[in-house]
Design an enzyme around this catalytic site. Structure first.
Site, PDB file in Angstrom:
ATOM      1  N   TYR A 296      64.051 -66.988 -30.978  1.00  0.00           N
ATOM      2  CA  TYR A 296      62.756 -66.931 -30.303  1.00  0.00           C
ATOM      3  C   TYR A 296      61.635 -66.961 -31.337  1.00  0.00           C
ATOM      4  O   TYR A 296      61.721 -67.690 -32.306  1.00  0.00           O
ATOM      5  CB  TYR A 296      62.698 -65.711 -29.362  1.00  0.00           C
ATOM      6  CG  TYR A 296      61.721 -65.978 -28.245  1.00  0.00           C
ATOM      7  CD1 TYR A 296      61.958 -67.009 -27.334  1.00  0.00           C
ATOM      8  CD2 TYR A 296      60.542 -65.278 -28.135  1.00  0.00           C
ATOM      9  CE1 TYR A 296      61.037 -67.316 -26.347  1.00  0.00           C
ATOM     10  CE2 TYR A 296      59.623 -65.568 -27.146  1.00  0.00           C
ATOM     11  CZ  TYR A 296      59.881 -66.589 -26.254  1.00  0.00           C
ATOM     12  OH  TYR A 296      58.976 -66.905 -25.280  1.00  0.00           O
TER      13      TYR A 296
ATOM     14  N   ARG B  60      50.909 -73.713 -21.592  1.00  0.00           N
ATOM     15  CA  ARG B  60      50.379 -72.836 -22.635  1.00  0.00           C
ATOM     16  C   ARG B  60      51.542 -72.217 -23.388  1.00  0.00           C
ATOM     17  O   ARG B  60      51.871 -71.059 -23.239  1.00  0.00           O
ATOM     18  CB  ARG B  60      49.491 -71.746 -22.019  1.00  0.00           C
ATOM     19  CG  ARG B  60      48.654 -70.991 -23.037  1.00  0.00           C
ATOM     20  CD  ARG B  60      48.239 -69.633 -22.521  1.00  0.00           C
ATOM     21  NE  ARG B  60      49.375 -68.762 -22.271  1.00  0.00           N
ATOM     22  CZ  ARG B  60      49.986 -68.040 -23.210  1.00  0.00           C
ATOM     23  NH1 ARG B  60      49.601 -68.085 -24.462  1.00  0.00           N
ATOM     24  NH2 ARG B  60      51.012 -67.258 -22.887  1.00  0.00           N
TER      25      ARG B  60
ATOM     26  N   ASP C 216      55.517 -62.888 -17.540  1.00  0.00           N
ATOM     27  CA  ASP C 216      55.799 -62.188 -18.787  1.00  0.00           C
ATOM     28  C   ASP C 216      54.609 -62.198 -19.733  1.00  0.00           C
ATOM     29  O   ASP C 216      54.389 -61.238 -20.476  1.00  0.00           O
ATOM     30  CB  ASP C 216      57.017 -62.805 -19.476  1.00  0.00           C
ATOM     31  CG  ASP C 216      57.490 -61.981 -20.655  1.00  0.00           C
ATOM     32  OD1 ASP C 216      57.665 -60.754 -20.490  1.00  0.00           O
ATOM     33  OD2 ASP C 216      57.676 -62.534 -21.750  1.00  0.00           O
ATOM     34  N   ASP C 217      53.814 -63.270 -19.728  1.00  0.00           N
ATOM     35  CA  ASP C 217      52.661 -63.350 -20.628  1.00  0.00           C
ATOM     36  C   ASP C 217      51.584 -62.349 -20.235  1.00  0.00           C
ATOM     37  O   ASP C 217      50.888 -61.809 -21.099  1.00  0.00           O
ATOM     38  CB  ASP C 217      52.089 -64.771 -20.610  1.00  0.00           C
ATOM     39  CG  ASP C 217      53.145 -65.803 -20.927  1.00  0.00           C
ATOM     40  OD1 ASP C 217      53.638 -65.807 -22.063  1.00  0.00           O
ATOM     41  OD2 ASP C 217      53.507 -66.576 -20.028  1.00  0.00           O
TER      42      ASP C 217
ATOM     43  N   ASN D 288      51.138 -65.151 -31.191  1.00  0.00           N
ATOM     44  CA  ASN D 288      52.333 -65.862 -31.644  1.00  0.00           C
ATOM     45  C   ASN D 288      52.062 -67.360 -31.700  1.00  0.00           C
ATOM     46  O   ASN D 288      51.206 -67.859 -30.977  1.00  0.00           O
ATOM     47  CB  ASN D 288      53.488 -65.617 -30.660  1.00  0.00           C
ATOM     48  CG  ASN D 288      54.156 -64.284 -30.882  1.00  0.00           C
ATOM     49  OD1 ASN D 288      54.409 -63.889 -32.007  1.00  0.00           O
ATOM     50  ND2 ASN D 288      54.446 -63.589 -29.793  1.00  0.00           N
TER      51      ASN D 288
END
Length: 560
Positions: free
Chosen positions: A105, A159, A272-273, A414
């Protein structure tokens, strides 16, 4: 509620279903298959004669992995193992979590996504639904080989991390997230499904790339987009059951909030974001109390960035403060400020603000920059979610150290190339006063005076796998904001004094399956208490949760 095969899949905690086949990566064990089992499993002669215990096979693969020159080469090597043997792949991930997670990841998955079309191997891993499939999604779902899916991660590729619109190349994100569901919480690899909704791309580089595998057309923004999302949700629940977990991943701001609002009360879903990032960030902030001596409600928080991640964290933070002080969330929001590309979010800007920023438009003087806002508000914590590297420069960090004995500096963007500052910069520029955390991993830092710091990575993998496992344990039909708060609270409780002594706000990744089990218990318990569980409450919830966790090192041939 209608009974579906998916509601019984939690009982398939071992490889006890279907017909064994050498080409099925979920069931295939290669040279780790006992010699005496090879005849009845139909693979005699298909593998070399030697029997290699799984532990030794993992060691062999790790030696090969470490010999690769670049992180992307390491990623491709691991994916090639997953293509052949999921058991070996997950044994590697479980045994060497801290070493391989940055490859599987963040940050390496960013490069993997950018090169997805070029490195595509034709592997059957996930499903792709494009605008051209509208009207046929339920039928197409029948092409997926597993009839027992409990966990779906879906993206439209708009995104991807801090990299923007990658279109179908963003499929690397659902694949990676589901690998972590299995590695970190034991969700069975046969029961996960990555999904890409291909609605075009506004990335001209993709459209001009002859190798690009998605629709080469501008991204759909109209009714056809909403219709495809609706059809996907309805088809997934019809196929796999109303309690199938569907996780939104890396949707753009234009759609992320409104789609979550549209589906959170109709399906077992979360973003999740917005919510996972919020939970892991709040978990770290709750743990910081032991270092700062301050509760959440005693801080002033300033965000650099006001998109999905920023406002998601801010809302959960306000919710946590409201619980802490027993006050309305509206009052709790007064401790939280946002800075976007135009400066501090204030009431004077109400008419031009996007809807997700409105709750944090306070009646304070305008500031055109982050540094101005720091001087005006003197925050005790700054949270970077802007994807703008270098935002927390030397002056910003020095200001935070000037105004606070232990300033919290969280550079959460990130991948690593997008981080607002590095761990070394934060510690050096504050003379070791900073309590630092990040979205991507950084190496330990030793200052000139010998003080050593091991910063914590606020990785969403601490949160979403445990939530998925808890949902599975209760067969719950909804995921709520309170679930995210509970996950954050449980995560903070797993941080030991040993971690805190070196400035780390998160437990080691080597304990992540244990962390996931504790989170799952809290989520399942809440599901039972709030009436969204569809399974009877077991006598020992922790024991039940652990019984569901796939372990690649257990004997796959033993009937359970």
């Amino acid at each position: 509620m209608t009974s579906h095969p998916a509601t019984t899949t939690r009982r398939y905690s071992r490889l006890t279903f279907g017909v064994y086949h050498a080409k099925d990566p979920v069931k295939y064990n290669g040279v780790s298959t006992p010699v005496e089992r090879r005849t009845d499993l139909g693979i005699q002669g298909l593998v070399p004669a030697a029997f290699v215990p799984l532990e030794l096979d993992v060691q062999r693969c790790m030696e090969q992995l470490r010999s690769k020159a670049t992180p992307l080469e390491k990623y491709i090597y691991l994916q090639s193992i997953q293509d052949v043997s999921e058991r070996l792949y997950y044994a590697i991930l479980v045994a060497h979590t801290a070493e391989v997670m940055p490859i599987v990841y963040t940050p390496t998955v960013g490069a993997a996504c950018e090169n997805f079309s070029k490195t595509y191997r034709g592997t059957l891993r996930g499903m792709y639904f494009s605008l051209k499939d509208a009207g046929n999604i339920r039928k197409i779902f029948d092409n997926w080989p597993s009839q027992h899916v409990t966990t779906i991660v879906v993206t439209d590729g708009e995104r991807i991390l801090g990299l923007g619109d990658l279109g179908v190349n963003g499929m690397g994100i659902p694949i990676g997230k589901l690998a972590l569901y299995t590695a970190c919480a034991g969700i069975h690899p046969a029961h996960v499904l990555p999904v890409q909704l291909d609605v075009g791309t506004n990335n001209e580089k993709n459209i001009q790339d002859p190798y690009y595998l998605g629709l080469k057309q501008p991204r759909e923004r109209g009714p056809a987009y909403d219709a495809l999302v609706t059809e996907f949700f309805e088809a997934a629940m019809d196929k796999f059951g109303e309690d199938v977990l569907i996780q939104f991943e890396d949707f753009g701001n234009l759609n992320a909030f409104r789609l979550l609002d549209a589906w959170k009360d109709k399906a077992c879903t979360f973003n999740d974001d917005i919510q996972g990032t919020a939970s892991v960030a709040v978990g770290g902030l709750l743990a910081s109390e032991k270092l700062t001596g301050k509760k959440l409600s005693e801080h002033t928080f300033l965000f650099s960035g006001a998109g999905e991640a920023g406002t998601g964290i801010a809302e959960l933070m306000a919710y946590a403060i409201s619980i802490e002080l027993s006050i309305p969330v509206e009052d709790a929001r007064k401790k939280i400020y946002l800075v976007d590309s135009k400066g501090l979010v204030t009431k004077s800007r109400l008419e031009s603000l996007q809807h997700h920023k409105l709750n944090f438009a306070h009646d304070v003087a305008d500031c055109k920059s982050l540094k101005c806002a720091i001087d005006a508000l003197r925050p005790s914590a700054i949270i970077g979610v802007s994807a703008m590297p270098g935002t927390f420069d030397k002056e910003v960090c020095e200001k935070m150290a000037q105004y606070n004995e232990h300033p919290i500096i969280a550079a959460l963007s990130n991948p690593t190339s997008k981080a607002e500052c590095t761990a070394e910069q934060a510690y050096t520029w504050t003379n070791g006063k900073a309590i630092f955390s990040s979205g991507s991993p950084f190496a330990p830092v030793t200052l000139a005076d010998g003080r050593r710091f091991v910063s914590g990575q606020g990785n969403n993998a601490y949160i979403f796998p445990g939530i998925g496992l808890g949902r599975l344990a209760a067969c719950s039909t909804r995921i709520t904001n309170h679930d995210m708060y509970l996950a954050a609270k449980v995560l903070s409780e797993q941080v030991t004094q040993q971690e805190l002594d070196v400035g780390c706000l998160y437990p080691p990744l080597s304990k992540i399956r244990e962390v996931s089990a504790h989170i799952a218990v809290a989520i399942a318990k809440n599901a039972h208490e709030t009436g969204v569980a569809t399974e009877a409450m077991p006598e020992n919830l922790m024991e039940h949760v652990k019984s569901l966790m796939y372990d690649p090192f257990e004997d796959p041939y033993v009937e359970q």
